[in-house]
Design a protein around this motif. Structure first.
Motif, PDB file in Angstrom:
ATOM      1  N   SER A 174       0.821  -1.194   0.000  1.00 35.49           N
ATOM      2  CA  SER A 174       0.000   0.000   0.000  1.00 35.49           C
ATOM      3  C   SER A 174       0.865   1.260   0.000  1.00 35.49           C
ATOM      4  CB  SER A 174      -0.903   0.001   1.237  1.00 35.49           C
ATOM      5  OG  SER A 174      -1.488   1.272   1.445  1.00 35.49           O
ATOM      6  N   SER A 175       0.322   2.324  -0.551  1.00 36.29           N
ATOM      7  CA  SER A 175       1.031   3.612  -0.525  1.00 36.29           C
ATOM      8  C   SER A 175       1.168   4.144   0.896  1.00 36.29           C
ATOM      9  CB  SER A 175       0.282   4.629  -1.380  1.00 36.29           C
ATOM     10  OG  SER A 175      -1.026   4.828  -0.876  1.00 36.29           O
ATOM     11  N   SER A 176       0.287   3.722   1.762  1.00 33.32           N
ATOM     12  CA  SER A 176       0.315   4.210   3.139  1.00 33.32           C
ATOM     13  C   SER A 176       1.224   3.385   4.034  1.00 33.32           C
ATOM     14  CB  SER A 176      -1.106   4.208   3.718  1.00 33.32           C
ATOM     15  OG  SER A 176      -1.640   2.911   3.696  1.00 33.32           O
ATOM     16  N   TYR A 178      -5.531  -1.774 -11.606  1.00 36.64           N
ATOM     17  CA  TYR A 178      -4.261  -1.073 -11.775  1.00 36.64           C
ATOM     18  C   TYR A 178      -4.173  -0.489 -13.181  1.00 36.64           C
ATOM     19  CZ  TYR A 178      -3.152  -3.586  -7.524  1.00 36.64           C
ATOM     20  OH  TYR A 178      -3.183  -4.080  -6.247  1.00 36.64           O
ATOM     21  N   SER A 179      -3.871   0.760 -13.260  1.00 39.62           N
ATOM     22  CA  SER A 179      -3.863   1.437 -14.554  1.00 39.62           C
ATOM     23  C   SER A 179      -2.461   1.567 -15.147  1.00 39.62           C
ATOM     24  CB  SER A 179      -4.465   2.840 -14.394  1.00 39.62           C
ATOM     25  OG  SER A 179      -3.755   3.590 -13.422  1.00 39.62           O
ATOM     26  N   ILE A 180      -1.441   1.313 -14.356  1.00 40.94           N
ATOM     27  CA  ILE A 180      -0.065   1.489 -14.813  1.00 40.94           C
ATOM     28  C   ILE A 180       0.671   0.163 -14.654  1.00 40.94           C
ATOM     29  CG2 ILE A 180       2.073   2.781 -14.511  1.00 40.94           C
ATOM     30  CD1 ILE A 180       0.280   4.933 -13.102  1.00 40.94           C
ATOM     31  N   TRP A 181       1.301  -0.270 -15.731  1.00 45.27           N
ATOM     32  CA  TRP A 181       1.980  -1.562 -15.732  1.00 45.27           C
ATOM     33  C   TRP A 181       3.390  -1.430 -16.266  1.00 45.27           C
ATOM     34  CZ3 TRP A 181      -0.130  -6.261 -14.120  1.00 45.27           C
ATOM     35  CH2 TRP A 181      -1.478  -6.212 -13.741  1.00 45.27           C
ATOM     36  N   GLY A 182       4.290  -2.199 -15.670  1.00 45.60           N
ATOM     37  CA  GLY A 182       5.618  -2.348 -16.237  1.00 45.60           C
ATOM     38  C   GLY A 182       5.588  -3.380 -17.345  1.00 45.60           C
ATOM     39  N   GLN A 183       6.708  -3.570 -18.005  1.00 44.72           N
ATOM     40  CA  GLN A 183       6.741  -4.413 -19.193  1.00 44.72           C
ATOM     41  C   GLN A 183       6.902  -5.892 -18.870  1.00 44.72           C
ATOM     42  OE1 GLN A 183       9.297  -3.222 -17.827  1.00 44.72           O
ATOM     43  NE2 GLN A 183      11.073  -4.468 -18.265  1.00 44.72           N
ATOM     44  N   GLY A 184       7.195  -6.233 -17.636  1.00 47.28           N
ATOM     45  CA  GLY A 184       7.346  -7.630 -17.263  1.00 47.28           C
ATOM     46  C   GLY A 184       8.788  -8.109 -17.325  1.00 47.28           C
ATOM     47  N   THR A 185       9.095  -9.024 -16.443  1.00 49.30           N
ATOM     48  CA  THR A 185      10.422  -9.654 -16.431  1.00 49.30           C
ATOM     49  C   THR A 185      10.223 -11.153 -16.238  1.00 49.30           C
ATOM     50  OG1 THR A 185      12.630  -9.580 -15.408  1.00 49.30           O
ATOM     51  CG2 THR A 185      10.748  -9.247 -13.934  1.00 49.30           C
ATOM     52  N   LEU A 186      10.937 -11.943 -17.016  1.00 53.91           N
ATOM     53  CA  LEU A 186      10.709 -13.387 -17.072  1.00 53.91           C
ATOM     54  C   LEU A 186      11.507 -14.104 -15.995  1.00 53.91           C
ATOM     55  CD1 LEU A 186       9.528 -15.877 -18.524  1.00 53.91           C
ATOM     56  CD2 LEU A 186      11.549 -15.810 -20.021  1.00 53.91           C
ATOM     57  N   VAL A 187      10.806 -14.939 -15.242  1.00 50.73           N
ATOM     58  CA  VAL A 187      11.424 -15.810 -14.252  1.00 50.73           C
ATOM     59  C   VAL A 187      11.266 -17.242 -14.714  1.00 50.73           C
ATOM     60  CG1 VAL A 187      11.303 -16.649 -11.875  1.00 50.73           C
ATOM     61  CG2 VAL A 187      11.043 -14.209 -12.350  1.00 50.73           C
ATOM     62  N   ARG A 205      -6.615   4.172  -4.114  1.00 50.53           N
ATOM     63  CA  ARG A 205      -6.464   3.099  -3.146  1.00 50.53           C
ATOM     64  C   ARG A 205      -7.150   1.841  -3.667  1.00 50.53           C
ATOM     65  NH1 ARG A 205      -5.302   2.691   2.413  1.00 50.53           N
ATOM     66  NH2 ARG A 205      -4.927   0.486   2.771  1.00 50.53           N
ATOM     67  N   VAL A 206      -6.422   0.739  -3.641  1.00 54.44           N
ATOM     68  CA  VAL A 206      -6.932  -0.526  -4.158  1.00 54.44           C
ATOM     69  C   VAL A 206      -7.592  -1.305  -3.026  1.00 54.44           C
ATOM     70  CG1 VAL A 206      -6.271  -2.725  -5.168  1.00 54.44           C
ATOM     71  CG2 VAL A 206      -5.210  -0.622  -5.988  1.00 54.44           C
ATOM     72  N   VAL A 207      -8.799  -1.749  -3.260  1.00 51.33           N
ATOM     73  CA  VAL A 207      -9.528  -2.485  -2.230  1.00 51.33           C
ATOM     74  C   VAL A 207      -9.284  -3.984  -2.335  1.00 51.33           C
ATOM     75  CG1 VAL A 207     -11.804  -2.985  -1.287  1.00 51.33           C
ATOM     76  CG2 VAL A 207     -11.292  -0.687  -2.136  1.00 51.33           C
ATOM     77  N   ILE A 208      -9.329  -4.502  -3.532  1.00 49.52           N
ATOM     78  CA  ILE A 208      -9.070  -5.925  -3.767  1.00 49.52           C
ATOM     79  C   ILE A 208      -7.769  -6.012  -4.542  1.00 49.52           C
ATOM     80  CG2 ILE A 208      -9.974  -8.089  -4.686  1.00 49.52           C
ATOM     81  CD1 ILE A 208     -12.761  -6.899  -4.506  1.00 49.52           C
TER      82      ILE A 208
END
Length: 124
Positions: free
Chosen positions: A51-53, A111-120, A101-104
């Motif tokens: 959380s941001s808080s 979520y409106s902002i995404w990174g490009q992903g990293t492979l594991v 603030r995200v409830v679930i």
């Protein structure tokens, strides 16, 4: 804000990785941050949330006790430490951010902002 995930790679079962999610363009201080992963043929699933808080990070049951998460506001970066990796942990890991603030926390659509992903990849 833009997100850049990194740190993925090939690791043997039982190994560890640390993923980073670096933000640019804005401070992450005001954002809820989550990590998701997606394996081939499977839906994207929530792995961890901060959380941001502040407060304790949340984890999916499948990774609780093995993964840890933290945020370094000075570096504008969020980390996901993956320990005791299992083959089922393999996939593309994404970090995502929400100004609201995200409830679930494990619902990707919040979520409106995404990174490009990293492979594991977890393999012997």
């Amino acid at each position: 804000v833009q997100l850049q995930a990194s740190g993925g790679g090939l690791v043997q079962p039982g190994g560890s990785l640390r993923l980073s999610c670096a933000a640019s363009g804005s401070s992450l201080n005001d954002y809820d941050i989550a990590w998701f992963r997606q394996a081939p043929g499977k839906q994207r699933e929530g792995v961890s949330y901060i959380s941001s808080s502040g407060g304790r990070p949340l984890f999916a049951d499948s990774v609780a006790g093995r993964f840890s998460a933290s945020r370094d506001n000075a570096k504008n970066t969020v980390y996901l430490q993956l320990n005791s990796l299992e083959t089922e942990d393999a996939g593309v890991y994404y970090c995502a951010a929400s100004r609201a603030r995200v409830v679930i926390w494990y619902l990707p659509r919040l979520y409106s902002i995404w990174g490009q992903g990293t492979l594991v990849t977890v393999s012997s």
